[in-house]
Motif scaffolding. Sequence first.
Motif, PDB file in Angstrom:
ATOM      1  N   SER A 229       5.008 -28.691 -39.651  1.00 35.02           N
ATOM      2  CA  SER A 229       4.139 -28.839 -38.481  1.00 35.02           C
ATOM      3  C   SER A 229       4.374 -30.214 -37.873  1.00 35.02           C
ATOM      4  CB  SER A 229       2.676 -28.704 -38.899  1.00 35.02           C
ATOM      5  OG  SER A 229       2.494 -27.536 -39.670  1.00 35.02           O
ATOM      6  N   PRO A 230       4.615 -30.277 -36.551  1.00 40.22           N
ATOM      7  CA  PRO A 230       4.891 -31.580 -35.933  1.00 40.22           C
ATOM      8  C   PRO A 230       3.675 -32.505 -35.987  1.00 40.22           C
ATOM      9  CG  PRO A 230       5.438 -29.754 -34.451  1.00 40.22           C
ATOM     10  CD  PRO A 230       4.661 -29.181 -35.588  1.00 40.22           C
ATOM     11  N   THR A 231       3.952 -33.816 -35.771  1.00 40.48           N
ATOM     12  CA  THR A 231       2.869 -34.808 -35.786  1.00 40.48           C
ATOM     13  C   THR A 231       2.819 -35.600 -34.486  1.00 40.48           C
ATOM     14  OG1 THR A 231       4.376 -36.402 -36.786  1.00 40.48           O
ATOM     15  CG2 THR A 231       2.988 -35.134 -38.293  1.00 40.48           C
ATOM     16  N   ASP A 232       3.712 -35.250 -33.551  1.00 36.68           N
ATOM     17  CA  ASP A 232       3.851 -36.088 -32.350  1.00 36.68           C
ATOM     18  C   ASP A 232       3.201 -35.481 -31.111  1.00 36.68           C
ATOM     19  OD1 ASP A 232       5.520 -33.946 -32.007  1.00 36.68           O
ATOM     20  OD2 ASP A 232       7.239 -35.119 -31.295  1.00 36.68           O
ATOM     21  N   GLY A 233       2.222 -34.625 -31.333  1.00 35.53           N
ATOM     22  CA  GLY A 233       1.607 -33.923 -30.205  1.00 35.53           C
ATOM     23  C   GLY A 233       1.052 -34.847 -29.122  1.00 35.53           C
ATOM     24  N   LEU A 234       0.580 -36.022 -29.542  1.00 35.97           N
ATOM     25  CA  LEU A 234      -0.024 -36.919 -28.543  1.00 35.97           C
ATOM     26  C   LEU A 234       1.031 -37.624 -27.678  1.00 35.97           C
ATOM     27  CD1 LEU A 234      -3.013 -38.488 -30.539  1.00 35.97           C
ATOM     28  CD2 LEU A 234      -3.065 -36.680 -28.798  1.00 35.97           C
TER      29      LEU A 234
ATOM     30  N   HIS B 231       3.153 -35.947 -26.037  1.00 38.12           N
ATOM     31  CA  HIS B 231       3.570 -34.965 -25.032  1.00 38.12           C
ATOM     32  C   HIS B 231       2.387 -34.478 -24.191  1.00 38.12           C
ATOM     33  CE1 HIS B 231       7.446 -34.877 -27.023  1.00 38.12           C
ATOM     34  NE2 HIS B 231       6.821 -34.677 -28.175  1.00 38.12           N
ATOM     35  N   THR B 232       1.416 -35.327 -23.958  1.00 38.79           N
ATOM     36  CA  THR B 232       0.274 -34.904 -23.146  1.00 38.79           C
ATOM     37  C   THR B 232       0.679 -34.913 -21.669  1.00 38.79           C
ATOM     38  OG1 THR B 232      -0.533 -37.145 -22.912  1.00 38.79           O
ATOM     39  CG2 THR B 232      -1.354 -35.898 -24.800  1.00 38.79           C
ATOM     40  N   TYR B 233      -0.030 -34.154 -20.868  1.00 38.07           N
ATOM     41  CA  TYR B 233       0.210 -34.172 -19.412  1.00 38.07           C
ATOM     42  C   TYR B 233      -1.043 -33.817 -18.656  1.00 38.07           C
ATOM     43  CZ  TYR B 233       0.691 -29.056 -19.858  1.00 38.07           C
ATOM     44  OH  TYR B 233       0.479 -27.736 -20.131  1.00 38.07           O
TER      45      TYR B 233
ATOM     46  N   ASP C  94      11.170 -20.755 -28.797  1.00 38.89           N
ATOM     47  CA  ASP C  94      12.227 -21.531 -28.140  1.00 38.89           C
ATOM     48  C   ASP C  94      13.602 -21.176 -28.706  1.00 38.89           C
ATOM     49  OD1 ASP C  94      10.622 -22.781 -26.326  1.00 38.89           O
ATOM     50  OD2 ASP C  94      10.682 -24.763 -27.265  1.00 38.89           O
TER      51      ASP C  94
ATOM     52  N   VAL D 171      16.775 -26.344 -18.589  1.00 38.46           N
ATOM     53  CA  VAL D 171      15.387 -26.434 -19.025  1.00 38.46           C
ATOM     54  C   VAL D 171      15.436 -26.789 -20.501  1.00 38.46           C
ATOM     55  CG1 VAL D 171      13.276 -25.149 -19.453  1.00 38.46           C
ATOM     56  CG2 VAL D 171      14.539 -24.751 -17.342  1.00 38.46           C
ATOM     57  N   ARG D 172      14.721 -27.814 -20.897  1.00 44.89           N
ATOM     58  CA  ARG D 172      14.732 -28.218 -22.308  1.00 44.89           C
ATOM     59  C   ARG D 172      14.404 -27.028 -23.218  1.00 44.89           C
ATOM     60  NH1 ARG D 172      10.647 -29.208 -25.713  1.00 44.89           N
ATOM     61  NH2 ARG D 172       9.038 -29.363 -24.113  1.00 44.89           N
ATOM     62  N   ASP D 173      15.231 -26.809 -24.227  1.00 39.30           N
ATOM     63  CA  ASP D 173      15.015 -25.742 -25.208  1.00 39.30           C
ATOM     64  C   ASP D 173      14.751 -24.380 -24.558  1.00 39.30           C
ATOM     65  OD1 ASP D 173      15.281 -27.557 -27.299  1.00 39.30           O
ATOM     66  OD2 ASP D 173      13.146 -28.075 -27.249  1.00 39.30           O
TER      67      ASP D 173
ATOM     68  N   GLU E 260       8.360 -18.904 -17.635  1.00 42.51           N
ATOM     69  CA  GLU E 260       8.045 -19.164 -16.225  1.00 42.51           C
ATOM     70  C   GLU E 260       9.313 -19.424 -15.405  1.00 42.51           C
ATOM     71  OE1 GLU E 260       5.441 -18.805 -14.426  1.00 42.51           O
ATOM     72  OE2 GLU E 260       3.670 -18.955 -15.701  1.00 42.51           O
TER      73      GLU E 260
END
Lengths: 158, 770
Positions: B761-766, B768-770, B683, B623-625, B690
Motif C-alpha cells: 500500500s502506498p504512503t505518498d498519497g498526500l 498527489h492532492t489536487y 493501470d 497519459v501517465r500509466d 476518461e
Amino acid sequence: MPNHSFMLNGEKVTVDVEDGVRLLWVLRDVLGVRGPKYGCGINVCKACTSHVNGKAFNPCSVPVEKIGETDEITTIEGLPGTVGADLHPMQEAWIDRDVAQCGYCQPGQIMAAVAVVNKAKAEGREVTDADLDQIRNICRCGTYTRIREAVKAGAAHM
Amino acid sequence: MRTVPGGRAADPGRRRFLGFLVAAPTLAAAAELGLGGSTPAYAALPSGPQPPEIYDLNDMLTDAARATSNLITVVINTDGTASFELPRSENGQGITTSTAMLIAEELDLPVDRVKVTLAPARPELVFNQLTGGSNTTVSTFTPIRVAAAIAKGALLDAAALELGDTVANLTTKAGVVEAPGGRTVSYGDLAAKAAVSSPRRVEVELTTKRDYTVIGTPQNRLDARAAVTGAKQYTLDLDVPDAKPTMICRAPTLNGKPKAIRNRAAVEAMPGITDVALVPTGVAVRGETFGQCIDAVRALDVSWIDGTVAGQSDATVLKALRAAEVPLVVPKLGPLVKTVDADFTFWFRSNSSLEPNCAIADVRKDGAEVWGACKSPITAAEEIATMLGMAPTAVKFHVMEGGGSFGRKLFYDAAVEAAQCSKAIGKPVRLMWHRTDDSRVGRTHPMATTRIRASYAAGEVLTYEQRHTSVKTDFGHGLGEIITALAGKLPVGDIGFSQTIFALTQEVPYNFGATNQLLNEVDLGFNTSSMRNIYSPDVAAARELVVDQLAKKLGKDPYRFRREFTKSERARAVLDKVAQAGSWGRSMAPGTAQGIALHKEYKGVNAVLVEIDCRPGTVNRTVRDGVTGPRVTKVVMAVDVGLAINPRGLEAQMQGGIMDGLANMLTSSLHLQDGAFLEGSWDNYFYTREWNVPPVVEVHIMPSDSEEPGGAGEFGVASTGAAVVCAFARATGTMPTSFPLQHTKPLAFTPKTRIPPVPESPTDGLDHTY
C-alpha cells in the motif's frame, strides 16, 4: 496503541489504531465511514477519493499518522456539509443526470469532480473537456458520458 | 386520474391471467413467476432461419423460468407503500427501478412508493433465480404485473365496501381510491382490510399499452440518492457481528494450491491480525482492518503447488486453439465464385467489476449464512452446503446489491472462499479480494479465434461460414442445468452447453445464402465466464469486418450494402437512423473515418455509427500509466428493444455498453505469461478511461409497436466494438485481425511481483492532492 486525532466531516475524531494503517481502513474499518470505497488500494482506481483540507486525495495511500489534529478530512458523507445543504450541487447534478449505475465508484467520482471544478474556478476559468480527460477515476459500468455532463452541470451551480 | 375497470369488465379481446390472494396480515397478491409469454412448440428446425430467429437464449431462459410453479408476491403495507422481493440480482443494470415501474403502473402508485428489494436464495424457484443473458425484464414482465393487478383489484373490492359504492364507480390516483362525491380512502388504510385469511385464486386483466402512464416514461433510478451520498450498502459495507476483514494470500501461478505456511507464528503476531489459516485456494488472514490483512498477506512465506496452467502463455494457448480449429467446409467454388477469407484472434479479457470479489460468511456447526452479490444464489447455496457437508436448507444466501457484474457475479467464487475461511477459522469473516488477485485470478473472458469464409458471385453473397474456436467458457452456475432440463425443446439438437448458448445467440442478420456458424472449445483449465455478453462481441466484430470486405468486393457502400442485405425491416430502420443522425458519408480528414455496424440479439436490433481518429497526434498522446491510441470521437447508436420499459435506464445501459465495446477492441486485455496473468491493477488492465471516452455519444431509442420488452444490459457492446474496428480499418486502410489492438504492442506497464502476490500500500498519497 497510539491515538490519532483529526477533523472528519466537521467533527473531531480520535482513533486508537497502530501507526501505518492507511486512512481508508481507519475510515471504513475503525470508524465505519463506508462512503469511500476500496477498488485497488494503490491510488489507481480512485474509488476512495475524499478531500483533505479541501483538496482531493486518496486515503488508501496515506498512513494515519500523516494526518494531523487540525487536518480536515471530508468524505462523501460530509460533502453536503461543506455547502450547508442537504446535497452538494454536484450530487444534485448526479441525481438529475441519473449518472450512477452500480454506484460503487460514484462517491469517488463526485469528490474528484468537485475538486476538479474548484481547481478550475481557482484559476479563474470554466472546467473544460481537457480537464475531464485527466480525471483518473475509473467507472467499470462506463457511465463516463453522463459523468461528463454532470460535472459541467454541477459546476454551473458551484 | 385514471378510471379503473379493475380488470372486471371482461374484454373478450384481452388476455386474462390467473394469480392468487395470499393469506397475510396485509394485502399480498401473488403470481406464478413462470407466467407469461406464449410457448410455441418446435418440431423441426426450418432450413432457412438460424436458431435465434425462432428460439433464442432469452426464450430458453424464459421457458426455464416458466416451469416453476412458485409465487412472487406484491405486498401492500399500512404506510401506503408496496413492497416486492425481486428474485434477480441488481448490479447496476437498473432492474429494481424498472420493476418498481411495472408495479407502479398496475397499482396506480407513485414509483417512489414501491420498495423493491432482492430476494434471498429461494431453492423452490429452481431455474427462476438466475440473472443473465439480459433476460430479467423479458421473463418477469408479465408475472410482476399480474401480481400487482391482483393487489389493485383487492384494494378496489375493499374500497367499495369502505366507501359504500361499486368498484366500477371508483377511481384511483397516486395510492388513493376516490368515490363519486369526493370521498377517499388510501391504499395504506385498505392494506389490512383487503387482506385475506386463506389463499384465493383470482383472474385479472392487465393494463394495456395504450393506457400506460409509467411504462415507457423516463425514470431516474430509485437508488440514485443513496448512490451519490455514499449511503448505498454493498457487501463490504454490511456490519455482520464479528465478521472481521479477511484476505487470502494466493499462489504465484493461476489456481496454484498452498502446501505449507513457513512463518505462521510471525504473521499471527503482526499488528491487528487475529487468525491465519490454510484454505484450499491459499492462506487466509483475518484481522482488525483490511490494511493489516494486506500487510500480513505480503509477509506470508508459503510453499506452493503449481496451478492449472503452469508454464502456459499467450502463445501456447493460441497454439492449442489453432490445433482445435475445425476446417471450413465450403470449397473454393470455381472461377466465377470468389471468396473472402479472414482469421481473427481475441485475447483474454478480465470481467472484474469495480467492487472486487467479496462475501461475508458465518459458518456454524449447524448451518451457515452467506452475504454477497450473486446472480445464481440457489446454485451458490447448494455448492456451499455440499462443501460444508450440510443440507442445502442449512445454508442461507442473502443476495446483496453488487458493485457491477458484467458476468463476474454469475459465479460466487468469493462466497465459497468466505465459507471455507469461516469454517477453517471458526469465526465469521468479511472476505475481500485484493484488486491484484481480482485481475489475475478472477474469471476471464476466454481467448478465441474466429475464422470466416464468405463466397460471392454476380452481386450476391452465396455462403457465409464462421468457425469460432474458444477456450472453454464455464457455465457451471446453473445455466448448464437449465439446458439439460430443456434439452428436448431446443431447436439445436444435443450439442452440449456452450454450443447451445452459441447457437441460441448467434445470428447473421444478412441474407448471405447458406449460412453456418459453429463453436468449438478447448478446456485448458482457466477460470472463465461471460463478460457483458458471451460470444457476440468477438463474433460480431469479425463478421462486420468481413461484411465491409464483401461490400468493397461488390462495389457497394458499407451502409447501403448492410441495408440491402439485411433480413429485417427493424434492422433497416436502425441503420437509416444512425446514417442520418451521424451524417454517414460526410467528408473526413485523412487518418480519420466512419464505421458502421449492425447487430441482432435479445429480440432487438441495434446499429452503431462511429468516427475514429487514428492520426499520429491523437494516437501518440501520452497519459501517465495509461494507454491512449486511436480515439473514437463520436458514437451514434440506434436501438430497438421492442417495448422500452424505462428509456432513461435503457440509454444508460447502451452508453455503458459503448464503453465496453471500445475497451474490447482497442485497449483492454490480459497477458498470460508463464502460468499467470500479468495485469494486476486498473493501470495495467486498460478498460476505457476518461482519455478514451468519445466526446460525443448519442443513443436513439427507436419507437416500437411491440408490447413485449427485449433485453438491454449487454446489447450495446457488440455493435459498438464492430463499428469501431470497421472505422479503424477504413481510417488506416488495413483490416485489423488481433484484438484488442493494444495487446500485441510492447507491454505498457511493469508487471507487479508474483511473490508477494499483492503490492504494498502506498504512503505518498498526500503528495498527489489536487
